[in-house]
Design a protein around this motif. Structure first.
Motif, PDB file in Angstrom:
ATOM      1  N   VAL A   1       6.713  61.452  14.459  1.00  0.00           N
ATOM      2  CA  VAL A   1       7.319  60.409  15.313  1.00  0.00           C
ATOM      3  C   VAL A   1       7.053  59.034  14.708  1.00  0.00           C
ATOM      4  CG1 VAL A   1       7.316  61.696  17.483  1.00  0.00           C
ATOM      5  CG2 VAL A   1       5.233  60.504  16.769  1.00  0.00           C
TER       6      VAL A   1
ATOM      7  N   SER B   1      13.047  71.720  24.904  1.00  0.00           N
ATOM      8  CA  SER B   1      13.142  71.626  26.375  1.00  0.00           C
ATOM      9  C   SER B   1      13.858  70.373  26.847  1.00  0.00           C
ATOM     10  CB  SER B   1      11.727  71.600  26.960  1.00  0.00           C
ATOM     11  OG  SER B   1      11.031  70.499  26.381  1.00  0.00           O
TER      12      SER B   1
ATOM     13  N   CYS C   1       6.510  63.389  24.988  1.00  0.00           N
ATOM     14  CA  CYS C   1       6.140  63.072  23.615  1.00  0.00           C
ATOM     15  C   CYS C   1       6.116  61.551  23.467  1.00  0.00           C
ATOM     16  CB  CYS C   1       7.168  63.663  22.647  1.00  0.00           C
ATOM     17  SG  CYS C   1       6.938  63.120  20.954  1.00  0.00           S
TER      18      CYS C   1
ATOM     19  N   MET D   1       6.501  70.901  15.475  1.00  0.00           N
ATOM     20  CA  MET D   1       7.844  70.431  15.826  1.00  0.00           C
ATOM     21  C   MET D   1       8.250  69.238  14.977  1.00  0.00           C
ATOM     22  SD  MET D   1       7.593  70.862  19.952  1.00  0.00           S
ATOM     23  CE  MET D   1       9.279  71.369  20.148  1.00  0.00           C
TER      24      MET D   1
ATOM     25  N   GLN E   1      -0.153  68.085  23.131  1.00  0.00           N
ATOM     26  CA  GLN E   1       0.020  66.673  22.853  1.00  0.00           C
ATOM     27  C   GLN E   1      -1.365  66.067  22.570  1.00  0.00           C
ATOM     28  OE1 GLN E   1       2.756  65.109  22.308  1.00  0.00           O
ATOM     29  NE2 GLN E   1       4.266  66.582  23.074  1.00  0.00           N
TER      30      GLN E   1
ATOM     31  N   GLY F   1       4.252  65.791  19.462  1.00  0.00           N
ATOM     32  CA  GLY F   1       3.762  64.428  19.299  1.00  0.00           C
ATOM     33  C   GLY F   1       3.564  64.004  17.860  1.00  0.00           C
ATOM     34  N   LEU F   2       4.117  64.773  16.934  1.00  0.00           N
ATOM     35  CA  LEU F   2       4.009  64.402  15.509  1.00  0.00           C
ATOM     36  C   LEU F   2       5.409  64.215  14.923  1.00  0.00           C
ATOM     37  CD1 LEU F   2       1.096  66.723  14.333  1.00  0.00           C
ATOM     38  CD2 LEU F   2       1.023  64.251  14.731  1.00  0.00           C
TER      39      LEU F   2
HETATM   40  C1  LIG Z   1      10.660  69.703  23.288  1.00  0.00           C
HETATM   41  N1  LIG Z   1       9.455  68.928  23.188  1.00  0.00           N
HETATM   42  C2  LIG Z   1       9.133  68.271  22.079  1.00  0.00           C
HETATM   43  N2  LIG Z   1       9.993  68.207  21.059  1.00  0.00           N
HETATM   44  C3  LIG Z   1       9.630  67.469  19.936  1.00  0.00           C
HETATM   45  C4  LIG Z   1      10.546  67.328  18.896  1.00  0.00           C
HETATM   46  C5  LIG Z   1      10.181  66.556  17.781  1.00  0.00           C
HETATM   47  N3  LIG Z   1      10.882  66.196  16.669  1.00  0.00           N
HETATM   48  C6  LIG Z   1      10.055  65.391  15.963  1.00  0.00           C
HETATM   49  N4  LIG Z   1      10.354  64.766  14.808  1.00  0.00           N
HETATM   50  C7  LIG Z   1      11.688  64.846  14.273  1.00  0.00           C
HETATM   51  N5  LIG Z   1       8.842  65.244  16.557  1.00  0.00           N
HETATM   52  C8  LIG Z   1       8.896  65.952  17.710  1.00  0.00           C
HETATM   53  C9  LIG Z   1       7.969  66.112  18.747  1.00  0.00           C
HETATM   54  C10 LIG Z   1       8.352  66.865  19.869  1.00  0.00           C
HETATM   55  C11 LIG Z   1       7.454  66.998  20.992  1.00  0.00           C
HETATM   56  O1  LIG Z   1       6.327  66.476  21.006  1.00  0.00           O
HETATM   57  N6  LIG Z   1       7.885  67.701  22.081  1.00  0.00           N
END
Ligand SMILES: CNc1nc2cc3nc(NC)[nH]c3cc2c(=O)[nH]1
Ligand SMILES: [Zn+2]
Length: 379
Positions: free
Chosen positions: A226, A97, A152, A253, A196, A223-224
């Motif tokens: 990261v 998004s 995030c 994700m 989250q 939220g992972l």
């Molecule tokens: C589109 N929203 C959304 N994308 C993500 C992409 C991610 N990509 C990673 N590691 C490469 N962690 C992520 C968390 C989120 C997340 O918490 N929210």
């Protein structure tokens, strides 16, 4: 809502774990789960054509709303007939998004309850991304699966920050859901809520319960990946996945190293994405059945074996480590293309073996063999 009941079919639950094997039925085709989704950030999986993606077994790919909104613009993609036509990929597509990219790429960000004001990382132009704008852009791009606009936070984050962020993500999810229902394509595009809550189990519960009120077609664990230690990732999955409805797909994700894929599937995750396998390929590191190897290294200058003797991909059937090393060293694009083809093929075959182990109730043995490094990839 009734419309999305049955689009995700759980075909088998593994006897010793929470893992399940199933199928996602989308307007652009069926996806076997658990599935790893290659990332095509700017409407292309870097260096590969759709034909090559099909050849390695890719079924569903990701694209990024933030990037396509900035360049070429979702209006251009819509004028082309949507992302499938624009990039000539006739399989399922998932778009994120923009939430994550805005937080990780854009500069001069200002987050309010209305949305995120940011300056483009390309030309500094100012933009405002709101839940409604994200939904409109994803509607225009035309992906089969679209994601809520969420917040995030980086890791670690204070509990009070995470709590406020969870409640904002919930309010944004309600706005996304309303726009999707009233001005989107709720019959053809499946909207996923994103849970989250950082590393706080009770905030994960708060987020998951609030999102379930809206009965999304699917749920993501956000939220992972990261920067948290793998142990935290797994602990958050232990706390979060059981809270999600069993009859809806669960998408983790940003996770894509084989060990974390295996642990996520064990805990009931059905979908994952990650740029790592394709990014590390371009830098010359490939997965093989004996472990990872960086083929740029001098050690491979006269190694005339394939990247992986056990692999059936185009790169491994026709080329040697020495030749691919040469291409990478002289910056010939073919080098990156061959390592990318190989890594995606390898991950696809890893997922095939993983799905088979789930269907045959052999996940404990598969996991033990994986960690012994037998015939599996060392993540
Ligand atoms: C589109 N929203 C959304 N994308 C993500 C992409 C991610 N990509 C990673 N590691 C490469 N962690 C992520 C968390 C989120 C997340 O918490 N929210
Ligand atoms: Zn190969």
């Amino acid at each position: 809502m009734a419309g999305w009941d049955g689009w995700f079919v759980v075909e088998h639950r593994e006897a010793h774990s929470q893992a399940r094997a199933g199928r996602l039925v989308t307007p652009h085709g069926v996806v076997e789960t658990p599935v790893f989704m290659p990332v095509g950030t700017q409407a292309a999986v870097k260096t590969l054509s759709p034909h090559e993606l099909r050849a390695v077994g890719a079924e569903i790919i990701l694209s990024n709303t933030y990037h396509l909104y900035l360049r070429p613009g979702s209006d251009v993609v819509a004028a082309a007939g949507g992302l499938h036509r624009f990039m000539a990929w006739d399989g399922p597509i998932l778009t994120d998004s923009g939430g994550f990219q805005v937080f990780s790429l854009a500069s001069l960000r200002q987050v309010t309850d209305d949305g995120v004001r940011f300056r483009s990382h390309l030309d500094g132009s100012e933009h405002l991304f709101t839940p409604e704008r994200s939904m409109a852009v994803q509607r225009d791009l035309g992906a089969d699966i679209i994601m809520c606009f969420d917040e995030c936070l980086a890791y670690p984050a204070r509990r009070d920050e995470v709590e406020a962020s969870v409640d904002r993500t919930t309010r944004w999810a309600q706005r996304c859901h309303r726009f999707w229902q009233e001005e989107g394509n709720p019959e053809r595009q499946a909207l996923f809520g994103i849970v989250q809550g950082g590393a706080y189990p009770e905030l994960r519960r708060r987020s998951a319960e609030a999102l379930q009120e809206l009965d999304f077609p699917g749920y993501a664990v956000g939220g992972l990946s990261v920067g948290e230690p793998a142990g935290v990732t797994v602990a958050v999955l232990d706390a979060t996945v059981p809270l999600l409805p069993a009859d809806r797909p669960r998408y983790l994700m940003g996770v894509g190293t084989p060990d974390l894929i295996l642990e996520a599937v064990w805990r009931g995750i059905d979908m994952m994405d990650c740029v790592l396998p394709t990014r590390m390929a371009r830098h010359g590191t490939v997965y093989t059945s004996e472990g990872k190897l960086t083929v740029r290294n001098a050690a491979f200058a006269r190694d005339f074996r394939p990247l992986d003797p056990a692999c059936d991909c185009y790169a491994c059937r026709h080329f040697t480590r020495a030749y691919i090393r040469h291409l990478l060293k002289v910056n010939e694009t073919l080098g990156m293309r061959l390592t990318t083809l190989h890594n995606l093929r390898y991950l696809h075959r890893f997922m095939e073996r993983l799905r088979q182990a789930v269907r045959e109730d052999r996940l404990p043995e598969f996991r033990a063999a994986f960690y012994r490094g037998e015939g599996a990839v060392l993540g």
